[in-house]
Design an enzyme around this catalytic site. Structure first.
Site, PDB file in Angstrom:
ATOM      1  N   ASP A  12       9.083   2.460   1.824  1.00  0.00           N
ATOM      2  CA  ASP A  12       7.923   3.213   2.287  1.00  0.00           C
ATOM      3  C   ASP A  12       7.780   2.914   3.781  1.00  0.00           C
ATOM      4  O   ASP A  12       7.308   1.848   4.170  1.00  0.00           O
ATOM      5  CB  ASP A  12       6.680   2.757   1.509  1.00  0.00           C
ATOM      6  CG  ASP A  12       5.410   3.471   1.974  1.00  0.00           C
ATOM      7  OD1 ASP A  12       5.413   4.064   3.069  1.00  0.00           O
ATOM      8  OD2 ASP A  12       4.402   3.404   1.244  1.00  0.00           O
TER       9      ASP A  12
ATOM     10  N   LYS B  86       2.561   9.252   8.495  1.00  0.00           N
ATOM     11  CA  LYS B  86       1.667   8.977   9.618  1.00  0.00           C
ATOM     12  C   LYS B  86       2.072   9.563  10.986  1.00  0.00           C
ATOM     13  O   LYS B  86       1.463  10.517  11.437  1.00  0.00           O
ATOM     14  CB  LYS B  86       1.395   7.481   9.708  1.00  0.00           C
ATOM     15  CG  LYS B  86       0.489   7.016   8.547  1.00  0.00           C
ATOM     16  CD  LYS B  86      -0.048   5.634   8.755  1.00  0.00           C
ATOM     17  CE  LYS B  86      -1.206   5.318   7.822  1.00  0.00           C
ATOM     18  NZ  LYS B  86      -0.833   4.874   6.482  1.00  0.00           N
TER      19      LYS B  86
ATOM     20  N   PHE C  34       0.859  -1.190   0.000  1.00  0.00           N
ATOM     21  CA  PHE C  34       0.000   0.000   0.000  1.00  0.00           C
ATOM     22  C   PHE C  34       0.887   1.229   0.000  1.00  0.00           C
ATOM     23  O   PHE C  34       1.736   1.386   0.873  1.00  0.00           O
ATOM     24  CB  PHE C  34      -0.940   0.028   1.212  1.00  0.00           C
ATOM     25  CG  PHE C  34      -1.900   1.175   1.132  1.00  0.00           C
ATOM     26  CD1 PHE C  34      -3.068   1.076   0.379  1.00  0.00           C
ATOM     27  CD2 PHE C  34      -1.622   2.383   1.763  1.00  0.00           C
ATOM     28  CE1 PHE C  34      -3.940   2.150   0.258  1.00  0.00           C
ATOM     29  CE2 PHE C  34      -2.495   3.457   1.646  1.00  0.00           C
ATOM     30  CZ  PHE C  34      -3.657   3.341   0.901  1.00  0.00           C
TER      31      PHE C  34
END
Ligand code: PLP
Length: 400
Positions: free
Chosen positions: A223, A252, A138
């Protein structure tokens, strides 16, 4: 407003892109949340790995409030002190040297994709542009990052997708070796796949990927939007694996809830960007960088990462105990406080019953419970969560 009123207003006016849980949190403190009707929850979602220091952290709240009164935004037309200081802090504590700031994880990956392509064009010519990513990965929801995401369900309906991406099974070095061709410029991977179901990379896999990238002149991009910043019990997940990416991305947890993303690169790679190549109006603005500075400084000075490792190990043991007692638990996996529990039954009803008992959890890929509590929790919170989960599992067993 009551919870019901908030939900009705939202359903009437907000675009219908989220399948929402009927809960409207209005206040938080540490690992606790309260909804509009005053019910208390233990939050093991933390805004999907965002609120690493917990909700309403006093150090972050104070820094943001003071900066909001001083200067919120100017523009990257000018030099910005908190941006420069945050870049220094990230560079000094990582394998990277230079930072580009943006506002989200997708944007950080978008920046990494652009930098990799620019670097490859400069060093190898116009035919090197392809990026290999993993199935079940993702990387975001912009057109390029949703294309990088190796999950067709997120891409459906948005074709034509931008060209230049190829997918391989995760943890399969031979497949990657076979897929890398003359057009390949980079490999983009999550060291621990989060959204895809909490799948950590195998150690020899990432080492092998690093060797392959070096041999073939490919950039290695990690990532770390979800698994970075203490989540795995190391400041960056790549430290756990002893592998250094050329580029890595963060978002995040970086601002503990204030929106900010970052793309960090080694000097030689970062040099492929020159003024005008990439930009963001809000990226790295004084307010966002102040929030991130306060978050990262607190994290580094207060043993938050070590706490995530310690409490994460304890939590994993508690989850393994549950796995031993309940036959429908297939597997427990993950690193630090990025933990997953794969079930042989549907996860959604478990999440609902936990919520009714005051524990917030997340479920991915239908049957995988994902645990992402704030990194500041102690073993008492873990015991409380494990206790609720056990009751809910016992009920589920009785119903079968
Ligand atoms: C959440 C996530 C993203 C996307 O971040 P946004 O801020 O939602 O754009 C990208 N990569 C990973 C690994 C993520 O977990």
């Amino acid at each position: 407003m009551t919870g019901q009123e908030i939900m009705e207003l939202s359903a009437r006016y907000v675009m219908n892109t989220y399948g929402r849980i009927p809960l409207a949190p209005v206040k938080g403190a540490g690992a606790r949340l309260w909804d509009a009707d005053g019910k208390e929850y233990l939050d093991f979602v933390a805004g999907i790995a965002v609120c690493a220091l917990g909700h309403a952290h006093p150090a972050v709240a104070q820094a943001v409030a003071e900066q909001a009164r001083r200067l919120m935004h100017v523009s990257n037309l000018y030099y910005i002190e908190p941006q420069a200081r945050l870049a220094q802090l990230l560079a000094e504590n990582s394998c990277g040297d230079r930072v580009f700031f943006c506002n989200s994880g997708a944007e950080a990956n978008e920046a990494a994709i652009k930098l990799a392509r620019k670097y490859a064009k400069l060093h190898y010519g116009p035919e090197k542009y392809e990026i290999i990513t993993a199935l079940k990965s993702f990387h975001g929801r912009t057109l390029a990052t949703v294309t990088a995401t190796g999950q067709p369900k997120y891409q459906k309906g948005f074709e034509p997708l931008p060209p230049g991406f190829k997918y391989v099974p995760f943890n399969d070095l031979a497949a990657l070796e076979a897929a890398a061709g003359p057009h390949t410029c980079a490999v983009l991977l999550e060291p621990v796949q989060g959204e895809g179901g909490v799948h950590p990379a195998q150690s020899d896999y990432l080492k092998g990927v690093q060797d392959l990238c070096r041999r073939r002149g490919l950039l290695l991009i990690f990532d770390e939007v979800q698994c970075g910043l203490g989540r795995t019990g190391r400041l960056f997940a790549y430290e756990y694996y002893g592998v250094e990416p050329d580029i890595f991305t963060l978002a995040k947890a970086l601002g503990n809830g204030f929106p900010i993303g970052a793309m960090v690169a080694k000097e030689e790679v970062a040099a492929a960007f020159s003024p005008g190549d990439h930009a963001s109006t809000f990226g790295g603005n004084p307010l966002a960088c102040t929030a991130a500075l306060a978050t990262l400084e607190y994290m580094l000075e207060n043993g938050v990462v070590e706490n995530a490792a310690r409490v994460g190990a304890y939590f994993k043991e508690r989850l393994l105990e549950l796995a031993g007692r309940f036959p429908f638990v297939r597997e427990v996996r993950g690193l630090g406080l990025l933990l997953g529990m794969e079930l042989a039954i549907e996860g959604a009803p478990i999440v609902t019953r936990c919520r009714e008992r005051g524990l917030l959890l997340n479920c991915v890929d239908g049957r995988i419970l994902r645990f992402l509590p704030p990194l500041i929790i102690g073993t008492e919170e873990v015991d409380q969560a494990a206790g609720i989960l056990k009751e809910v599992f016992r009920e589920a067993l009785e119903r079968r």
